[in-house]
Design an enzyme around this catalytic site. Structure first.
Site, short mmCIF file in Angstrom:
data_model
loop_
_atom_site.label_atom_id
_atom_site.label_comp_id
_atom_site.label_asym_id
_atom_site.label_seq_id
_atom_site.Cartn_x
_atom_site.Cartn_y
_atom_site.Cartn_z
CG ASP A 16 8.79 34.89 21.07
OD1 ASP A 16 9.38 35.82 20.49
OD2 ASP A 16 7.60 34.61 20.84
NE ARG A 20 6.23 39.76 22.28
CZ ARG A 20 5.92 38.52 22.62
NH1 ARG A 20 4.87 38.29 23.39
NH2 ARG A 20 6.65 37.51 22.22
CD1 TRP A 21 12.44 42.55 29.04
CD2 TRP A 21 13.82 43.88 27.88
NE1 TRP A 21 13.36 43.07 29.92
CE2 TRP A 21 14.21 43.89 29.23
CE3 TRP A 21 14.55 44.64 26.96
CZ2 TRP A 21 15.31 44.61 29.69
CZ3 TRP A 21 15.63 45.39 27.43
CH2 TRP A 21 16.00 45.36 28.78
NE ARG A 29 12.17 43.66 16.48
CZ ARG A 29 11.31 42.78 17.01
NH1 ARG A 29 10.24 43.22 17.65
NH2 ARG A 29 11.51 41.50 16.89
CG HIS A 33 17.45 40.86 19.38
ND1 HIS A 33 16.46 39.94 19.61
CD2 HIS A 33 17.09 41.52 18.26
CE1 HIS A 33 15.54 40.03 18.65
NE2 HIS A 33 15.90 40.99 17.82
CD GLU A 63 10.73 29.48 9.36
OE1 GLU A 63 11.25 29.43 10.50
OE2 GLU A 63 10.74 28.50 8.58
CD1 TRP A 65 17.05 33.14 6.72
CD2 TRP A 65 18.54 34.81 6.64
NE1 TRP A 65 18.29 32.62 7.00
CE2 TRP A 65 19.22 33.61 6.95
CE3 TRP A 65 19.28 36.00 6.54
CZ2 TRP A 65 20.60 33.56 7.17
CZ3 TRP A 65 20.66 35.95 6.76
CH2 TRP A 65 21.30 34.74 7.07
CG LEU A 127 24.97 22.69 29.38
CD1 LEU A 127 23.86 22.93 30.38
CD2 LEU A 127 25.20 23.96 28.61
CD GLU A 199 5.73 15.91 29.63
OE1 GLU A 199 4.76 16.69 29.79
OE2 GLU A 199 5.59 14.71 29.33
#
Ligand code: FPP
Length: 247
Positions: A16, A20-21, A29, A33, A63, A65, A127, A199
């Site tokens: 997230d 804002r970055w 925006r 991304h 959400e 969309w 991985l 955690e």
């Protein structure tokens, strides 16, 4: 600094803070991304180097969309360009890519790119990078129940193990460490079933700024946690023997 201590087998991340970055830099925006993808590639490498077996990231929620159409189509295009730009290098690092989420709503082009990425990396096992795209924890529980019902499994045979086998991440151990960047303190419908005993680690760091040093901070925090899984550990028992119930 090296994390030391116990390394989680499975790390899950809510990436997230991209918007804002970008806002802070007076950039669109989409630029946030794009930098978010660079952060993801850095973090995958760091996880490989630290011997983490599974990394699951939330790239697009059920959400998302509801975001402006331009941002949604930008994220779809970013998905396509990320596959063509990065899959080769990820494959060289021994990364297996798996996409988790509802594939029915994305275009044939995006679905095709996912299948190509999965096929190109299918023999890798260092991985497993699971990219949750058009994913929601509630969707996952519902689709598992639907598949169980469709198979005609009798009600008395439906237990936690049965449900786990039908969840989107059935191939992975449950996440040990759940990281959320960007300062918000919520799960946002990510891995609701699987994160029951994860955690939690929250950081104000915005996702595009996340790097191996930030990952190590999260790993250090994880290494200090006392994981009890609902049990009472020997050392925690009081001298006089009255057991305490621990959550
Ligand atoms: C949340 O930041 C981030 C997303 C909704 C998208 C996450 C996607 C990436 C990191 C890149 C895409 C990944 C792939 C594999 C293509 P936000 O936009 O909600 O940020 P904000 O809370 O600051 O507005």
């Amino acid at each position: 600094m090296e994390p030391g201590g116990v390394i989680p087998q499975h790390v899950a991340i809510v990436m997230d803070g991209n918007g804002r970055w970008a806002n802070r830099r007076l950039m669109p925006r989409a630029a946030g991304h794009k930098q978010g993808v660079e952060a993801l590639i850095r973090v995958v490498r760091a996880c490989v180097e630290r011997g983490i077996g599974h990394l699951t990231v939330f790239a697009f929620s059920s959400e998302n969309w509801k975001r402006p159409a331009e941002e949604v189509s930008g994220l779809m295009s970013l998905m396509l360009s990320t596959v063509s730009k990065h899959v080769g290098r990820l494959a060289e690092q021994g990364v297996r890519i798996r996409i988790v989420g509802d594939r029915s709503r994305v275009s044939d082009k995006v679905r095709g790119a996912w299948e190509e990425a999965e096929q190109r990396t299918v023999h890798n096992s260092r991985l497993v990078l699971s990219v949750a795209f058009n994913y929601g924890g509630r969707w996952d529980i519902v689709q598992a129940c639907q598949r169980i019902a469709a198979q005609g499994v009798p009600a008395q045979q439906i237990d936690e193990a049965c449900l786990s086998r039908h969840m989107a991440l059935a191939y992975a151990p449950d996440p040990d460490l759940f990281i959320r960047t960007g300062g918000e303190l919520r799960l946002s419908n990510f891995l609701l079933w699987q994160a029951a005993y994860a955690e939690l680690y929250f950081t104000d760091c915005l996702w595009p700024d996340f790097d191996s040093a930030e990952l190590d901070r999260a790993l250090q925090s994880f290494a200090r946690r006392d994981r009890r899984f609902g049990e009472v550990r020997e050392a925690a028992l009081p001298d006089q023997g009255t057991a305490q119930v621990e959550a």
